[in-house]
Design a protein around this motif. Structure first.
Motif, PDB file in Angstrom:
ATOM      1  N   PHE A 175      42.387  97.370  35.381  1.00  0.00           N
ATOM      2  CA  PHE A 175      42.046  97.425  33.953  1.00  0.00           C
ATOM      3  C   PHE A 175      41.569  98.830  33.615  1.00  0.00           C
ATOM      4  CE2 PHE A 175      38.067  96.116  36.001  1.00  0.00           C
ATOM      5  CZ  PHE A 175      37.146  96.986  35.435  1.00  0.00           C
ATOM      6  N   LYS A 176      41.635  99.175  32.360  1.00  0.00           N
ATOM      7  CA  LYS A 176      41.312 100.529  31.921  1.00  0.00           C
ATOM      8  C   LYS A 176      40.246 100.494  30.831  1.00  0.00           C
ATOM      9  CE  LYS A 176      46.057 101.847  32.932  1.00  0.00           C
ATOM     10  NZ  LYS A 176      46.307 100.543  33.577  1.00  0.00           N
ATOM     11  N   SER A 185      34.084 104.375  25.703  1.00  0.00           N
ATOM     12  CA  SER A 185      34.062 102.940  25.379  1.00  0.00           C
ATOM     13  C   SER A 185      33.340 102.082  26.410  1.00  0.00           C
ATOM     14  CB  SER A 185      35.501 102.419  25.213  1.00  0.00           C
ATOM     15  OG  SER A 185      36.141 103.081  24.152  1.00  0.00           O
ATOM     16  N   THR A 186      32.677 102.721  27.384  1.00  0.00           N
ATOM     17  CA  THR A 186      31.967 101.913  28.372  1.00  0.00           C
ATOM     18  C   THR A 186      30.638 101.407  27.802  1.00  0.00           C
ATOM     19  OG1 THR A 186      30.632 103.668  29.368  1.00  0.00           O
ATOM     20  CG2 THR A 186      32.892 103.411  30.192  1.00  0.00           C
ATOM     21  N   GLY A 210      26.506  98.225  15.689  1.00  0.00           N
ATOM     22  CA  GLY A 210      27.513  97.172  15.518  1.00  0.00           C
ATOM     23  C   GLY A 210      28.920  97.721  15.459  1.00  0.00           C
ATOM     24  N   SER A 211      29.143  98.744  14.640  1.00  0.00           N
ATOM     25  CA  SER A 211      30.489  99.299  14.501  1.00  0.00           C
ATOM     26  C   SER A 211      30.921 100.020  15.776  1.00  0.00           C
ATOM     27  CB  SER A 211      30.558 100.252  13.298  1.00  0.00           C
ATOM     28  OG  SER A 211      29.607 101.288  13.427  1.00  0.00           O
ATOM     29  N   ARG A 212      29.969 100.653  16.490  1.00  0.00           N
ATOM     30  CA  ARG A 212      30.317 101.331  17.749  1.00  0.00           C
ATOM     31  C   ARG A 212      30.765 100.330  18.812  1.00  0.00           C
ATOM     32  NH1 ARG A 212      26.224 104.821  16.611  1.00  0.00           N
ATOM     33  NH2 ARG A 212      24.680 103.569  17.720  1.00  0.00           N
ATOM     34  N   ILE A 213      30.041  99.204  18.906  1.00  0.00           N
ATOM     35  CA  ILE A 213      30.423  98.185  19.902  1.00  0.00           C
ATOM     36  C   ILE A 213      31.801  97.618  19.561  1.00  0.00           C
ATOM     37  CG2 ILE A 213      29.847  95.929  20.893  1.00  0.00           C
ATOM     38  CD1 ILE A 213      26.874  96.614  20.384  1.00  0.00           C
ATOM     39  N   ASP A 214      32.033  97.291  18.290  1.00  0.00           N
ATOM     40  CA  ASP A 214      33.345  96.768  17.875  1.00  0.00           C
ATOM     41  C   ASP A 214      34.459  97.753  18.209  1.00  0.00           C
ATOM     42  OD1 ASP A 214      32.164  94.493  16.954  1.00  0.00           O
ATOM     43  OD2 ASP A 214      32.511  94.868  14.813  1.00  0.00           O
ATOM     44  N   LYS A 215      34.218  99.029  17.919  1.00  0.00           N
ATOM     45  CA  LYS A 215      35.225 100.067  18.170  1.00  0.00           C
ATOM     46  C   LYS A 215      35.540 100.164  19.663  1.00  0.00           C
ATOM     47  CE  LYS A 215      36.163 104.979  17.286  1.00  0.00           C
ATOM     48  NZ  LYS A 215      35.598 106.247  16.766  1.00  0.00           N
TER      49      LYS A 215
END
Length: 505
Positions: free
Chosen positions: A75-76, A81-82, A96-101
């Motif tokens: 998986f990548k 995004s970690t 919230g928006s950072r986690i969704d992204k």
């Protein structure tokens, strides 16, 4: 930095305590999705970082070389995004928006493996309050999962299936807290174990759960093959789940356990079966197993009569009880020679009359029913009623049905009963022996079942009556006379004492 080996109980408690961030603010039916998704992100991030560190140590920390080698992983995770990228930015606005992204970037980077998995969950939701409240809650959540106790690096986890166990632990506790709604997709692990052992999935089998929930029963079947065949993954898992967030959980579960050869569809199995072949017919499987919702109301009765798959040719189940809708569907998806099936049902399925009685009669007359297993009460979250397992086979060696009464075989818990490994082994051994045993099993002929009006109620076949010990009336009489004599002596002695004290009657 060395990592001490993880303890499963500690990890379970740490994950469960992370729920405190939401308690009193958000309903458990909502926050369970956030917790389980964050657990997923944390795990893959720790696995990813462990591999990066390992490669850096081996190849001298050349970023371009390490990045190229990470491309070959199963998986990548795209740059930025970690979990740890999100953790470092936790004090900034927009958690919230950072986690969704980040989640959607991971989804995109892994192609079909995670396609659509996060479409039903958003951390940037008003359900978590206004912007400030939401940002604070998500900062606390990131900090909870950032604790050393929740380090899920493989170098710390070792051979433990820590993520699978933690998922199972969480789902169990969410089910206990949420009642029936969560119980619809949670099958107690020991019941999954029993089904996976009894159905004996083989190398090369196709295995299906048409009400798969979080996918645990499917994966138990896969693990049986791996266990019996030295890790072989030559099998395919299929499932369908009606609830979007639960479907996502099943997909994440498959991803985490490396079950790449799977097809899990999102949709209503009865109204819209999606596991179809290229010609639009139902796919057929070697093993079909499920714990469908008990006596589901509004299951699709209005369209059943005209079902173009012909699943209800033995009869249409009643409008407010969908048990035989799932059974009928499952029977029609069995392969003609190798097909075998196990389904968990409420006891009413064994004896209710009317349309259900007609369907039951047809299944028995066709010699499809193989075994009826009565389970103890209070095994399932959301209901205290006892359940049963029905086993069907397309090709049987006899014209008989085995009844097993395992209702008294369990370990009693505070709120739930559990099947022990010994309880499970006794059921399996009895199933394989396929013979009558005193007060536990009975091998009935189809003629006997017909004489009972096709009623499958287990006490009609397995006599568990315990005779009371015979009372020796003469011994009881002798004991009574001896007590009367002793009482008379005591009365005389007491009268003497009273006389000495001047209390004469």
């Amino acid at each position: 930095m060395p990592h001490t080996q993880i303890n499963q109980d500690d990890i379970n408690k740490a994950v469960w305590s992370a729920c405190d961030t939401f308690r009193g603010t958000v309903d458990p039916s909502i926050y369970k999705d956030f917790i389980l998704t964050m657990l997923f992100l944390k795990y893959i991030s720790d696995v990813h970082q462990d591999k990066v560190d390992e490669l850096a140590k081996e190849y001298g920390g050349e970023p371009e070389l390490i990045a190229a080698m990470m491309e070959s992983q199963s998986f990548k995770i795209p740059t930025g995004s970690t979990f740890w990228d999100l953790y470092e930015s936790r004090f900034e606005a927009g958690n919230g928006s950072r986690i969704d992204k980040a989640l959607h970037a991971i989804e995109e980077a892994n192609g079909t493996k995670l396609k659509g998995v996060f479409q039903d969950i958003s951390f940037n939701t008003d359900k978590l309050g206004d912007e400030k409240s939401k940002n604070d809650i998500l900062r606390h959540l990131l900090e909870d999962f950032g604790k050393e106790a929740l380090s899920l690096r493989p170098s710390r986890v070792g051979s433990l299936d820590v993520i699978g166990n933690a998922y199972e632990y969480l789902i169990k506790h969410f089910a206990a807290g949420s009642g029936k709604s969560a119980g619809e997709f949670y099958t107690p692990p020991e019941v999954s174990d029993l089904l996976s052992i009894i159905l004996e999935p083989q190398q090369g089998d196709t295995i299906c759960d048409p009400a798969c929930g979080s996918g645990s029963l499917l994966m138990k079947c896969g693990k049986q093959i791996q266990k019996n065949l030295g890790g072989s993954k030559q099998y395919a898992l299929f499932g369908q789940e009606a609830i979007g967030s639960t479907w996502s959980l099943a997909k994440m579960n498959m991803f985490l356990h490396g079950e790449d050869n799977h097809r899990i569809e999102w949709g209503d199995t009865i109204r819209n079966p999606k596991l179809q072949d290229t010609e639009g017919g139902l796919l057929h499987f070697d093993v079909v197993t499920a714990n469908p919702p008990f006596s589901l109301d509004k299951w699709g009765h209005e369209d059943a009569e005209s079902d173009h798959f012909g699943r209800f040719r033995r009869g249409v189940p009643p409008k407010t009880k969908g048990d035989y809708a799932f059974i009928s569907h499952m029977i029609e998806t069995l392969k003609p020679h190798t097909g075998r099936m196990g389904v968990v049902v409420p006891h009413g399925v064994l004896f209710r009359a009317s349309s259900e009685g007609k369907i039951r009669k047809q299944l028995i007359d066709e010699n499809l029913l193989d075994t009826v297993i009565g389970l103890p009460e209070k095994l399932f979250f959301g209901t205290g009623i006892p359940a049963a397992i029905l086993l069907f086979k397309k090709q049987k060696d006899d014209k008989k049905v085995l009844f097993i009464d395992a209702s008294r075989e369990f370990k009693s818990g505070k709120n739930q009963n559990v099947l022990t490994s010994d309880n499970i082994q006794k059921i399996v051994d009895t199933y394989k022996a396929r013979e009558t045993t005193d007060k536990y099993s009975y091998l009935a002929t189809l003629e006997e079942i017909a004489e009972n009006d096709y009623n499958l109620n287990i006490p009609r076949y397995v006599d568990t009556f315990e005779e009371e010990a015979e009372i020796d009336l003469m011994a009881v009489r002798s004991e009574r006379l001896a007590l009367q004599t002793e009482l008379a002596e005591l009365e005389a002695e007491m009268a003497g004492y009273l006389k000495e004290l001047g209390y004469e009657s």
